[in-house]
Design a protein around this motif. Structure first.
Motif, PDB file in Angstrom:
ATOM      1  N   TYR A   1      37.892  22.332  -0.268  1.00  0.00           N
ATOM      2  CA  TYR A   1      36.438  22.196  -0.356  1.00  0.00           C
ATOM      3  C   TYR A   1      35.953  20.995   0.456  1.00  0.00           C
ATOM      4  O   TYR A   1      35.019  21.095   1.244  1.00  0.00           O
ATOM      5  N   GLY A   2      36.595  19.846   0.254  1.00  0.00           N
ATOM      6  CA  GLY A   2      36.178  18.625   0.941  1.00  0.00           C
ATOM      7  C   GLY A   2      36.273  18.733   2.453  1.00  0.00           C
ATOM      8  O   GLY A   2      35.386  18.269   3.178  1.00  0.00           O
ATOM      9  N   LEU A   3      37.338  19.359   2.938  1.00  0.00           N
ATOM     10  CA  LEU A   3      37.477  19.533   4.383  1.00  0.00           C
ATOM     11  C   LEU A   3      36.408  20.476   4.920  1.00  0.00           C
ATOM     12  O   LEU A   3      35.839  20.240   5.988  1.00  0.00           O
ATOM     13  N   TYR A   4      36.129  21.544   4.180  1.00  0.00           N
ATOM     14  CA  TYR A   4      35.147  22.529   4.646  1.00  0.00           C
ATOM     15  C   TYR A   4      33.741  21.942   4.728  1.00  0.00           C
ATOM     16  O   TYR A   4      33.021  22.188   5.682  1.00  0.00           O
ATOM     17  N   VAL A   5      33.361  21.161   3.704  1.00  0.00           N
ATOM     18  CA  VAL A   5      32.000  20.601   3.699  1.00  0.00           C
ATOM     19  C   VAL A   5      31.946  19.224   4.357  1.00  0.00           C
ATOM     20  O   VAL A   5      30.934  18.545   4.310  1.00  0.00           O
ATOM     21  N   LYS A   6      33.059  18.831   4.959  1.00  0.00           N
ATOM     22  CA  LYS A   6      33.175  17.551   5.663  1.00  0.00           C
ATOM     23  C   LYS A   6      32.938  16.352   4.736  1.00  0.00           C
ATOM     24  O   LYS A   6      32.376  15.341   5.130  1.00  0.00           O
TER      25      LYS A   6
END
Length: 83
Positions: free
Chosen positions: A44-49
């Motif tokens: 999630y964190g990587l996807y939403v930066k």
């Protein structure tokens, strides 16, 4: 009708796994379920930066794996000591 982006479901699932992990009485189950939640938060964190979310949860996974390894190692030492 309420609609969610698929990535939001990953974030909600991550939160759910973290909350469920905190209800465990077994430390092994807690760390395994918590690691699943942390992994989902990394995705999630990587996807939403949101890199601080991804990095902190990746570190928590490493800590969980380290502690699970130590638990396994101690149980093996006890098992071998009884033979």
């Amino acid at each position: 009708m309420i609609s969610f982006d698929p990535i939001e479901w990953i974030g909600y699932s991550a939160s759910l796994f973290i909350v469920i992990s905190l209800t465990m009485t077994s430390i092994v189950k807690l760390r395994i379920i918590n690691s699943i939640g942390c992994f989902l938060f990394v995705v999630y964190g990587l996807y939403v930066k949101a890199y601080p979310v991804a990095i902190s949860n990746a570190l928590i996974i490493i800590i969980n794996i380290y502690n699970l390894y130590n638990i396994y190692k101690r149980s093996e030492e006890r098992r071998v000591g009884k033979e």
